[in-house]
Design an enzyme around this catalytic site. Structure first.
Site, PDB file in Angstrom:
ATOM      1  N   LYS A  32       0.843  -1.200   0.000  1.00 52.19           N
ATOM      2  CA  LYS A  32       0.000   0.000   0.000  1.00 52.19           C
ATOM      3  C   LYS A  32       0.872   1.241   0.000  1.00 52.19           C
ATOM      4  O   LYS A  32       1.493   1.586   1.003  1.00 52.19           O
ATOM      5  CB  LYS A  32      -0.909   0.027   1.242  1.00 52.19           C
ATOM      6  CG  LYS A  32      -2.076   0.979   1.029  1.00 52.19           C
ATOM      7  CD  LYS A  32      -2.655   1.520   2.303  1.00 52.19           C
ATOM      8  CE  LYS A  32      -1.948   2.752   2.793  1.00 52.19           C
ATOM      9  NZ  LYS A  32      -1.975   3.906   1.891  1.00 52.19           N
ATOM     10  N   GLU A  78      10.160   0.801  10.278  1.00 52.65           N
ATOM     11  CA  GLU A  78      11.243   1.769  10.067  1.00 52.65           C
ATOM     12  C   GLU A  78      10.585   3.120  10.258  1.00 52.65           C
ATOM     13  O   GLU A  78       9.770   3.542   9.436  1.00 52.65           O
ATOM     14  CB  GLU A  78      11.817   1.560   8.664  1.00 52.65           C
ATOM     15  CG  GLU A  78      13.186   2.153   8.498  1.00 52.65           C
ATOM     16  CD  GLU A  78      13.109   3.539   7.922  1.00 52.65           C
ATOM     17  OE1 GLU A  78      13.037   4.486   8.748  1.00 52.65           O
ATOM     18  OE2 GLU A  78      13.087   3.679   6.693  1.00 52.65           O
ATOM     19  N   GLU A  88      10.104  15.285  15.322  1.00 54.89           N
ATOM     20  CA  GLU A  88      10.454  15.181  13.905  1.00 54.89           C
ATOM     21  C   GLU A  88       9.600  16.175  13.111  1.00 54.89           C
ATOM     22  O   GLU A  88       8.379  16.166  13.197  1.00 54.89           O
ATOM     23  CB  GLU A  88      10.186  13.760  13.423  1.00 54.89           C
ATOM     24  CG  GLU A  88      10.708  13.512  12.037  1.00 54.89           C
ATOM     25  CD  GLU A  88      10.525  12.059  11.610  1.00 54.89           C
ATOM     26  OE1 GLU A  88       9.447  11.495  11.875  1.00 54.89           O
ATOM     27  OE2 GLU A  88      11.461  11.502  11.002  1.00 54.89           O
ATOM     28  N   CYS A 126      13.576  10.342   6.702  1.00 54.50           N
ATOM     29  CA  CYS A 126      13.564   9.894   8.096  1.00 54.50           C
ATOM     30  C   CYS A 126      14.945   9.967   8.737  1.00 54.50           C
ATOM     31  O   CYS A 126      15.073  10.282   9.908  1.00 54.50           O
ATOM     32  CB  CYS A 126      12.995   8.490   8.182  1.00 54.50           C
ATOM     33  SG  CYS A 126      13.798   7.347   7.050  1.00 54.50           S
TER      34      CYS A 126
END
Ligand SMILES: NC(=O)c1ccc[n+]([C@@H]2O[C@H](COP(=O)([O-])OP(=O)(O)OC[C@H]3O[C@@H](n4cnc5c(N)ncnc54)[C@H](O)[C@@H]3O)[C@@H](O)[C@H]2O)c1
Length: 886
Positions: free
Chosen positions: A180, A255, A390, A289
């Protein structure tokens, strides 16, 4: 306008609801495609297709190399779509063309590399050389098998590479996958699906569902037919996925987010480090990331460094992603732009110094795109939210540190641990820091670099598991251990005998690799033995008593020039420290073989020295059962006492002084290579020790005969050892110079050694080990004193065997029942002991009566009790035996 469909079971299909959604170019804000909007029903159909494809084995059942070849074709089809992929990636995600143009090559390369690794390097099957289990000989091996149906859920920042990573890992390892893509970047995954279709990847192996994550995610992460989920994305969603996956206990790799520290030391190359800090953060608009969004700069160079960063950031060209020369394209969506704007406001409120940026950019002609200027905050404290959370945009926090320790501590002060960097001209200083930062990847003088064979994964809340390399591929397999019994009879099964009233095991595995030379003058064979083992530098191990009896000299003389030294500092019942000291000497002398001259204390020490010398470290590292997989340092054993048999056995008994207990190495690879039984070397043994060590051998014979692992070869050896001992031990004790008696006693001891080395010993040995360890009594003497008591204790469990022992000991059993004969065997042992003037009680050995209770408990913990004919688990029964022996 282009229209894209779902890819399910090998076909492109509309969503069952018929619904679609728009995909937008973030550089213009305009719609570029209509995409089928999958819902729960589509997800179920895709999962069913993946399940069927997996279970039917048309992919999972192929050999890895056959799958790899199919993947190479698939990779070629991806590469062939390189230009289309690059354009769509840029238009759909905002990635600059200068970057997206690489993905056709890189993604197909990853697929080829992982397929190659799976076919040629991955350890699909591994034999386990030794089981570490002395009771159940078996072939043990590991198979790694595919997990099944995998779900891959990927983010919007690198749609092509993320899709290829997830698909490649899953399929090269034989799994099927439902992928997906993120709903804002759905297009390139569907182009990859086209490549799979053209390459002939079987239907159902790869399925792609486009649509909203919240709705599809629930079905994908809870469906019982899904075996594994691999997710890349935010930590918040990652933990939701873990929760959803928990009910059906799916395997999960995650992850997740990061707030990685890029540490700039004061000795870094300034130009490289500035570029590293800028590239580490602003690469792909900071929507990465592993970005180094906390740049930690040494105080000494801080101000100058921030100024250089400002200059470079202001040089970056922000613009439409397809225009050549653009360094930084738009953010992926209006939502992401709003998030970044919010964090910049927060940074200013928190008191950070805005050095540059901090505003939207509206390139001419692209005013509706989601552009944001490269933004630098200086004088950031690590506890500010902009340094902890983040942001996923072109915003970097520059922090100051004054020592390497402080840099590490700031780097580690984060809930994340995905990546990080160190810039320094001193590799060892950088490496020290790299070791100390708790994070999944550390780059030294670089950033954002990946390799197909180098694993990537996160510490702490940055993830679970890894991707890429052998480590990443292993995450897509599960481990099956296969144990193949070497004998398929219930009576051969030691462990299952726990449920039986007859614990004896009917089983035969026999190994006796020692070359034995026995007889007058056989010491002369020593040099030939050394040479035949391929050695030239023999070290003699012995003890002071043996040296004083003149035996060491005899052996040295026989050895010619092959003797490189002598170690004679071995105490009775030698300990780990002695093994270490002897090993150190052997290392110093670069000895290539050990010649042990002495009793069991010396020979056992030598066995442990051979293992330590071969494998390194210290003696205690090698205390183990059945762990060695190859021959050790060659060992020639020359026994000088009358009984341990250690010259042919697979056990070394060493005293662990800290535990006050004997510890064992049990392993077929420690059996000495050669044993020389020359009567000249036992003639000096005093009568008392001849008797005591002879009783050790008799105890070996009786216990091997009656042990639960007794078997017919060992029975024969044990009985003949008893016959020889009955006849020749009294003669050897009466006259130490009786050469014929000495030879026969040595051979008997050797045979008893062979017998117990395979069949094991029992409770008498456990009691003797206790008496030796806690009261320093001689081992053989202790064995003798307790043996008749243990024989009577075992009488109902081994009457037949003890009756045979009686005959071997010269008892006429003609008119006796087995029970009577068994008791007569114990009497015969006592008669023999009296004949050789052996102590009859523990009292005579000076053991205090009030110690017996503790002794009983100590003996119960000794492993030899495991093989005793009669099960031993009641401390009161053992105490009773100690009392009888007292
Ligand atoms: N690994 C095995 O298979 C095995 C089997 C049984 C016993 N053991 C171990 O062996 C040890 C006991 O060994 P041991 O009974 O041979 O005694 P030992 O090696 O401790 O020797 C006893 C004494 O006899 C002296 N000696 C040896 N030979 C001599 C000779 N020919 N002339 C004069 N003096 C001599 C030694 O100097 C020493 O002082 C114990 O630690 C026991 O646990 C090991």
């Amino acid at each position: 306008m282009d229209a894209y469909k779902l890819f399910i079971d090998g076909d492109f299909v509309e969503a069952q609801s018929g619904e679609t959604f728009e995909s937008v170019d973030p550089g213009t804000g305009g719609v570029i495609a209509l995409v089928a909007r999958a819902g729960t029903v589509d997800a179920e159909v895709a999962i069913a297709a993946a399940r069927r494809a997996f279970d039917q084995g048309e992919w999972s059942g192929l050999a890895p190399e056959v799958r790899a070849r199919k993947c190479y074709e698939f990779a070629d089809q991806i590469a062939a779509q390189g230009v289309r992929l690059a354009l769509m990636e840029s238009m759909d995600s905002g990635q600059i063309l200068g970057l997206s143009k690489f993905w056709g090559m890189l993604a197909s390369g990853t697929l080829r590399n992982l397929g190659y690794y799976a076919a040629t390097k991955f350890p699909w099957e591994e034999e386990i050389a030794f089981s570490g289990n002395v009771f159940a000989p078996a072939r043990e091996y590991i198979r790694r098998e595919p997990i099944g149906v995998c779900v891959g859920i990927i983010p919007w920042n690198f749609p092509i590479s993320m899709a290829c990573w997830k698909i490649a890992h899953a399929i090269v390892m034989g799994n099927t996958i439902v992928l997906k893509p993120a709903s804002v970047t759905p297009l390139t995954a569907l182009i990859i699906a086209e490549a799979a279709q053209v390459a002939g990847i079987p239907p159902g192996v790869i399925n792609v569902l486009t649509g909203p994550g919240a709705e599809l995610g629930k079905t994908l992460c809870t469906h019982p037919d899904v075996d594994k989920i691999a997710f890349t994305g935010s930590t918040v969603v990652g933990s939701q996925i873990m929760r959803m996956a928990a009910d059906t206990v799916k395997k999960v790799t995650l992850e997740l987010g990061g707030k990685s520290a890029n540490i700039i030391l004061d000795d870094a190359d300034p130009e490289l480090a500035v570029e590293g800090a800028i590239f580490g953060t602003f690469f792909h608009q900071g929507q990465v990331c592993e970005s180094g969004t906390r740049v930690l700069v040494a105080g000494k160079i801080y101000d100058e460094f921030v100024e250089r960063m400002r200059k470079r950031a202001e040089e970056l060209r922000v613009g439409y992603q397809l225009l050549p020369g653009t360094h930084q394209g738009p953010l992926v969506s209006a939502d992401q732009l709003a998030t970044v704007e919010g964090y910049v406001r927060l940074g200013i409120e928190e008191g950070a110094e805005l050095v540059t940026g901090g505003a939207r950019v509206q390139p001419s002609g692209f005013e509706n795109g989601f552009y944001y200027a490269p933004t630098i905050f200086a004088n950031v404290r690590n506890d500010m939210r902009i340094a902890q959370e983040e942001i996923f945009g072109p915003v970097v926090c520059v922090e100051r540190f004054d020592s390497d320790e402080e840099a590490v501590s700031i780097a580690n002060d984060s809930m994340y641990g995905l990546a990080g960097g160190v810039f320094s001209n001193n590799n060892s200083r950088a490496e020290r820091i790299a070791r100390q930062v708790r994070t999944g990847t550390m780059w030294i003088n670089n950033f954002h670099i990946f390799g197909d064979f180098a694993p990537f994964g996160g510490y702490k809340q940055s993830g679970v598991g890894c991707e890429l390399g052998g480590v990443g591929l292993a995450e897509y397999t599960q481990v099956k251990r296969v144990h193949m019994n070497t004998a398929t009879s219930r009576k051969a099964n030691y462990t299952m005998s726990l449920f039986s009233d007859d614990p004896r095991v009917d089983w035969l595995q026999y190994l006796a690799p020692t070359k034995v030379l026995a007889g007058h003058g056989t010491l002369a064979g020593l040099p030939q033995a050394v040479v035949s083992l391929g050695c030239r530098r023999a070290m003699i191990l012995t003890d002071v008593g043996v040296r004083q009896a003149g035996l060491t000299q005899l052996v040295q003389d026989a050895l010619c020039d092959f003797c490189v030294g002598v170690f004679d500092d071995i105490p009775a019942d030698s300990d780990l420290a002695t093994v270490d000291a002897a090993t150190a000497k052997a290392r110093e002398l670069t000895a290539d073989c050990i010649v042990s001259v002495g009793g069991g204390s010396v020979i056992d020490t030598a066995k442990a020295v051979c293992v330590t010398l071969k494998n390194g470290g210290e003696a205690n590292d090698h205390i183990a059962l059945m762990r060695l997989t190859e021959p050790q340092i060659p060992h020639i054993a020359i026994p000088t006492t009358a009984g341990t048999g250690s010259e042919v056995t697979n056990v070394a008994v060493i005293h662990n002084t800290k535990l006050d207990r004997k510890v064992y190495i049990v392993d077929t690879n420690i059996i000495p290579d050669v044993a020389i039984l020359d009567p000249r070397l036992t003639m000096t043994l005093p009568a008392r020790l001849t008797a005591a060590t002879g009783m050790d051998a008799i105890t070996h014979a009786v216990e091997a005969l009656t042990s639960t692992l007794a078997q017919t070869v060992c029975d024969g050896q044990a009985l003949h050892a008893l016959r020889l001992m009955k006849e020749f031990l009294p003669r050897a004790v009466a006259n130490g110079e009786d050469e014929q008696a000495r030879i026969q006693v040595s051979v008997a001891a050797c045979m008893a050694g062979w017998a117990f080395s395979t069949a094991q010993v029992g409770l008498a040995h456990s009691m003797a080990h206790t008496i030796g360890t806690l009261h320093h009594a001689h081992h053989g003497t202790a064995c003798g004193v307790v043996l008749p008591k243990v024989m009577r204790f075992n009488v109902d469990y081994a009457a037949d065997k003890l009756a045979m022992a009686a005959q071997a000991l010269g008892v006429d059993t003609t008119d006796m029942t087995d029970h009577e004969a068994a008791l007569a065997a114990a009497d015969a042992v006592e008669a023999l002991m009296r004949q050789i003037k052996h102590p009859m009680t523990l009292r005579e050995l000076g053991i205090p009566k009030d110690a017996l209770e503790a002794d009983a408990l100590h003996a119960l913990g000794d492993t030899a009790t495991l093989f005793n004919a009669r099960p031993v688990s009641d401390p009161a029964e053992v105490l009773e035996l100690f009392h009888q022996a007292f």
